[in-house]
Design a protein around this motif. Structure first.
Motif, PDB file in Angstrom:
ATOM      1  N   LEU A  92      16.640 105.050  -1.701  1.00 38.45           N
ATOM      2  CA  LEU A  92      15.600 104.018  -1.872  1.00 38.45           C
ATOM      3  C   LEU A  92      14.901 104.160  -3.225  1.00 38.45           C
ATOM      4  O   LEU A  92      14.640 103.171  -3.916  1.00 38.45           O
ATOM      5  N   ILE A  93      14.610 105.398  -3.614  1.00 38.89           N
ATOM      6  CA  ILE A  93      13.917 105.641  -4.886  1.00 38.89           C
ATOM      7  C   ILE A  93      14.834 105.271  -6.056  1.00 38.89           C
ATOM      8  O   ILE A  93      14.399 104.678  -7.044  1.00 38.89           O
ATOM      9  N   GLU A  94      16.104 105.624  -5.892  1.00 38.45           N
ATOM     10  CA  GLU A  94      17.082 105.290  -6.933  1.00 38.45           C
ATOM     11  C   GLU A  94      17.128 103.768  -7.137  1.00 38.45           C
ATOM     12  O   GLU A  94      17.130 103.270  -8.265  1.00 38.45           O
ATOM     13  N   GLN A  95      17.143 103.034  -6.009  1.00 34.17           N
ATOM     14  CA  GLN A  95      17.162 101.565  -6.101  1.00 34.17           C
ATOM     15  C   GLN A  95      15.903 101.045  -6.808  1.00 34.17           C
ATOM     16  O   GLN A  95      15.984 100.135  -7.632  1.00 34.17           O
ATOM     17  N   ALA A  96      14.770 101.644  -6.487  1.00 35.59           N
ATOM     18  CA  ALA A  96      13.516 101.213  -7.117  1.00 35.59           C
ATOM     19  C   ALA A  96      13.567 101.474  -8.619  1.00 35.59           C
ATOM     20  O   ALA A  96      13.145 100.632  -9.424  1.00 35.59           O
ATOM     21  N   CYS A  97      14.098 102.626  -9.017  1.00 37.02           N
ATOM     22  CA  CYS A  97      14.196 102.945 -10.453  1.00 37.02           C
ATOM     23  C   CYS A  97      15.116 101.946 -11.147  1.00 37.02           C
ATOM     24  O   CYS A  97      14.784 101.450 -12.233  1.00 37.02           O
ATOM     25  N   ARG A  98      16.257 101.654 -10.527  1.00 34.76           N
ATOM     26  CA  ARG A  98      17.196 100.720 -11.159  1.00 34.76           C
ATOM     27  C   ARG A  98      16.571  99.335 -11.253  1.00 34.76           C
ATOM     28  O   ARG A  98      16.803  98.602 -12.207  1.00 34.76           O
ATOM     29  N   SER A  99      15.765  98.942 -10.241  1.00 28.97           N
ATOM     30  CA  SER A  99      15.183  97.598 -10.318  1.00 28.97           C
ATOM     31  C   SER A  99      14.129  97.560 -11.435  1.00 28.97           C
ATOM     32  O   SER A  99      13.981  96.550 -12.118  1.00 28.97           O
ATOM     33  N   MET A 100      13.441  98.687 -11.681  1.00 31.26           N
ATOM     34  CA  MET A 100      12.497  98.719 -12.811  1.00 31.26           C
ATOM     35  C   MET A 100      13.266  98.747 -14.139  1.00 31.26           C
ATOM     36  O   MET A 100      12.833  98.148 -15.117  1.00 31.26           O
ATOM     37  N   ASP A 101      14.412  99.433 -14.146  1.00 32.24           N
ATOM     38  CA  ASP A 101      15.216  99.482 -15.379  1.00 32.24           C
ATOM     39  C   ASP A 101      15.618  98.074 -15.830  1.00 32.24           C
ATOM     40  O   ASP A 101      15.729  97.796 -17.006  1.00 32.24           O
TER      41      ASP A 101
END
Ligand SMILES: [Zn+2]
Length: 367
Positions: A92-101
């Motif tokens: 979930l955190i990885e997805q959040a980081c990628r969406s901010m990227d």
């Protein structure tokens, strides 16, 4: 309540209707990180999704954190490793980081939490635990990285300012001083204060760069020309002191080349840096035996996050140790080779090589 000053108050047994009992019974992964439970008869504490046999509810106690369970005298379970961030949360955190990227307008904390299906407070806590940054600091670091990239290509500074997602030039200048020199994430902090020894050479796949920190092998890069590989190493560790090889390091580099040429896995410590999610993916890649392949979807499912095949794909693309972490063994379901960070021709050559077992004169039984 005249307990000793430092002793943790012993929690009460749950009431039978406590909804947390149902979440333990269902081994609900979304409850991981929300609460922990201990079992009086075994003396261990677990995350709610623990695969172990169910305990008698009368022996269960709830805890708000692993530290609280520990303070009450319980040991962490060896099966579910309750002290670690769960894979579900790491995804979930990885997805959040990628969406901010990717974001043009950065999502707010409530938006990020909603996308992850968590409360803002819980999301914030997990994000910090996984990345050592708050979501706001992460967004700021992404902006800094974009600004740096934009400044080297943009025609004017104003263009760079708008390209990097700042609403006004004023804010850009205000923040620029504290932002430059910062990389998007603390785990990619650029090797500040570290010495990295590297060896540059050629192998049957072209140019190769092998580099190690004091902790272990940190880069195995393949390419067409040595200059671009050393530039790549510099980009990965902008703040490290890079030093050339010596006879001792040449022997380490020779082990890596042997791995590429004949598949002998070297017994070397690795210094793999990435998010918890990527570490999980890279560890799983190392379990794929030579001669076998898997798909992105299979790998995601094996890691307990069947929806995460795209994130698994980007973890493969971010693998810093070519061949040592065998991301070339992941293909599309159709059998199509999909992509390869170091060029499709190299992926094909590696898979062809592994498909035909080499004759082994020393041992005639093992193959
Ligand atoms: Zn457990």
């Amino acid at each position: 309540m005249n307990r000793q000053k430092n002793a943790w108050p012993l929690p009460c047994p749950p009431i039978p209707e406590d909804p947390r009992l149902a979440r333990i019974r269902d081994r609900d992964p979304t409850a991981d990180g929300v609460f922990w439970y201990s079992v009086a008869t075994t003396g261990v504490y677990c995350r709610p999704s623990c695969p172990s046999r169910h305990a008698n509810p009368g022996n269960i106690r709830f805890h708000a954190s692993p530290a609280e369970a520990h303070a009450a005298g319980f040991r962490p379970c060896q099966r579910c490793h309750p002290d670690e961030t769960s894979f579900h949360h790491a995804a979930l955190i990885e997805q959040a980081c990628r969406s901010m990227d990717r974001a043009e307008i950065f999502p707010s904390l409530p938006d990020l939490a909603r996308q992850a299906g968590l409360s803002p407070g819980h999301f914030h806590r997990l994000f910090r635990a996984a990345t050592e940054l708050t979501p706001a600091a992460y967004a700021q670091a992404v902006r800094a990285d974009r600004a740096r990239a934009a400044l080297s290509t943009a025609e004017t500074v104003t263009e760079a300012v708008y390209d990097s997602g700042f609403s006004s030039g004023g804010r850009f200048y205000e923040r620029a001083g504290s932002m430059f020199g910062m990389t998007p994430t603390s785990w990619r902090a650029g090797g500040k204060g570290e010495t990295i020894r590297f060896s540059l050479g050629t192998c049957s796949l072209g140019a190769i760069l092998i580099a190690s920190t004091e902790r272990g092998l940190c880069s195995v890069l393949l390419g067409d020309d040595p200059q671009s590989l050393s530039a790549d190493l510099r980009r990965r560790f902008p703040n490290a002191l890079l030093t050339g090889s010596d006879p001792v390091y040449d022997r380490i580099a020779a082990q890596v080349i042997a791995c590429i040429e004949n598949g002998t896995m070297p017994d070397l410590p690795l210094d793999l840096r990435g998010t918890i999610f990527r570490q999980h993916v890279w560890a799983a890649l190392r379990d794929i035996p030579s001669g076998a392949t898997t798909t992105y979807a299979e790998l995601a499912a094996r890691l307990g996050s069947p929806g995460a095949s795209r994130a698994v794909g980007s973890a493969c693309a971010a693998n810093p140790l070519a061949v040592i972490v065998p991301c070339h063994r992941v293909v599309r379901r159709s059998g199509d080779l999909a992509g390869y960070r170091w060029g499709l021709a190299r992926k094909r050559a590696l898979l062809d090589r592994e498909a035909v077992p080499e004759p082994c004169p020393e041992s005639d039984t093992d193959r």
